[in-house]
Design an enzyme around this catalytic site. Structure first.
Site, PDB file in Angstrom:
ATOM      1  N   TRP A  25       0.342  -3.928   8.027  1.00 18.56           N
ATOM      2  CA  TRP A  25       0.399  -2.473   7.974  1.00 18.56           C
ATOM      3  C   TRP A  25      -1.025  -1.943   7.831  1.00 18.56           C
ATOM      4  CZ3 TRP A  25       4.464   0.437   9.048  1.00 18.56           C
ATOM      5  CH2 TRP A  25       4.400   1.798   8.769  1.00 18.56           C
ATOM      6  N   GLU A  61       4.317  -7.087   0.100  1.00 15.67           N
ATOM      7  CA  GLU A  61       4.539  -8.513   0.378  1.00 15.67           C
ATOM      8  C   GLU A  61       3.343  -9.388  -0.002  1.00 15.67           C
ATOM      9  OE1 GLU A  61       7.355  -6.036   2.271  1.00 15.67           O
ATOM     10  OE2 GLU A  61       5.208  -6.028   2.686  1.00 15.67           O
ATOM     11  N   CYS A  83      -4.007  -2.065   2.785  1.00 16.66           N
ATOM     12  CA  CYS A  83      -4.494  -0.687   2.747  1.00 16.66           C
ATOM     13  C   CYS A  83      -3.293   0.237   2.606  1.00 16.66           C
ATOM     14  CB  CYS A  83      -5.286  -0.346   4.004  1.00 16.66           C
ATOM     15  SG  CYS A  83      -5.870   1.365   4.012  1.00 16.66           S
ATOM     16  N   VAL A  85      -2.412   4.203   2.258  1.00 11.52           N
ATOM     17  CA  VAL A  85      -2.940   5.555   2.422  1.00 11.52           C
ATOM     18  C   VAL A  85      -1.927   6.534   1.831  1.00 11.52           C
ATOM     19  CG1 VAL A  85      -3.749   7.287   4.073  1.00 11.52           C
ATOM     20  CG2 VAL A  85      -4.151   4.846   4.521  1.00 11.52           C
ATOM     21  N   ASP A  88       2.834  12.100   1.804  1.00  7.07           N
ATOM     22  CA  ASP A  88       3.458  13.263   1.177  1.00  7.07           C
ATOM     23  C   ASP A  88       4.551  12.917   0.176  1.00  7.07           C
ATOM     24  OD1 ASP A  88       1.865  14.963   2.698  1.00  7.07           O
ATOM     25  OD2 ASP A  88       3.318  15.001   4.349  1.00  7.07           O
ATOM     26  N   THR A  89       4.844  11.622   0.030  1.00 12.67           N
ATOM     27  CA  THR A  89       5.912  11.206  -0.876  1.00 12.67           C
ATOM     28  C   THR A  89       5.344  10.286  -1.954  1.00 12.67           C
ATOM     29  OG1 THR A  89       6.476   9.201   0.342  1.00 12.67           O
ATOM     30  CG2 THR A  89       7.517  11.264   1.086  1.00 12.67           C
ATOM     31  N   HIS A  91       5.919   7.326  -2.414  1.00 11.31           N
ATOM     32  CA  HIS A  91       5.886   5.937  -1.939  1.00 11.31           C
ATOM     33  C   HIS A  91       4.535   5.283  -2.228  1.00 11.31           C
ATOM     34  CE1 HIS A  91       7.015   2.515   0.546  1.00 11.31           C
ATOM     35  NE2 HIS A  91       5.870   2.634   1.192  1.00 11.31           N
ATOM     36  N   PHE A 116      -8.276  -8.963  -5.573  1.00 12.45           N
ATOM     37  CA  PHE A 116      -7.598  -7.747  -5.151  1.00 12.45           C
ATOM     38  C   PHE A 116      -8.453  -7.014  -4.119  1.00 12.45           C
ATOM     39  CE2 PHE A 116      -6.148  -3.349  -5.632  1.00 12.45           C
ATOM     40  CZ  PHE A 116      -4.780  -3.500  -5.697  1.00 12.45           C
ATOM     41  N   ARG A 130     -15.071   2.336   3.462  1.00 13.08           N
ATOM     42  CA  ARG A 130     -15.132   1.110   2.672  1.00 13.08           C
ATOM     43  C   ARG A 130     -15.189  -0.143   3.551  1.00 13.08           C
ATOM     44  NH1 ARG A 130     -13.635   5.248   0.197  1.00 13.08           N
ATOM     45  NH2 ARG A 130     -13.676   5.465  -2.062  1.00 13.08           N
TER      46      ARG A 130
END
Length: 158
Positions: A25, A61, A83, A85, A88-89, A91, A116, A130
């Site tokens: 992702w 995961e 990563c 990002v 709006d929720t 999550h 990490f 970054r």
């Protein structure tokens, strides 16, 4: 009393095994984290056959992957790249908390350090900053941290 003083030079380490778990992702970002880490490890003397790369679907995961890789008992360190990002929720908050707590729990077992390398950013530009921009290269930093933690682990013994 022994005092460990910080040094800017990376310690020299021989015969290492490093695993890197990379979330697919946000792959345009995580692939560049991986690329930076592999380049940094190679320039530090880590051979290509001493690094194993594994891909997982997303950041959550990474915890499972890191746990399995540590449990194999063959890796001196495990690096996780992801990563997340902000959207709006909520999550974002759940994912960040899950992976952070998961990596912390694995590290507390003391079997092998899990580095990490998960970017938690408000927007994609912050992530790209970054990857060699104003905020440095977090892939390179993760590789350097892995080397330092392997040296630390070896210095304190089992």
């Amino acid at each position: 009393m022994s005092v460990n003083t910080p040094s800017s030079a990376l310690p020299e380490i021989d015969h290492v095994r490093i695993a890197i778990a990379v979330a697919e992702w946000n792959g345009a970002i995580t692939s560049r984290l991986l690329e930076g880490a592999l380049t940094s490890l190679a320039s530090s003397g880590v051979e290509a056959d001493e690094v194993d790369v594994f891909h997982v679907p997303g950041a959550v995961e990474l915890t499972y992957a890191a746990s399995r890789l540590v449990d194999k008992g063959i890796y001196d360190a495990v690096i996780v790249f992801g990563c997340v990002v902000r959207g709006d929720t909520p999550h974002f908050d759940y994912v960040c908390e899950s992976v952070t707590q998961g990596v912390t729990a694995i590290n507390s077992r003391g079997l092998a350090p899990v580095i990490f390398g998960v970017l938690t950013v408000n927007n994609e530009q912050q992530a790209f900053d970054r990857l060699g921009g104003p905020a440095g290269h977090k892939g390179v930093e993760a590789a350097e941290t892995a080397i330092r933690m392997i040296a630390f682990s070896r210095s304190v013994g089992k």
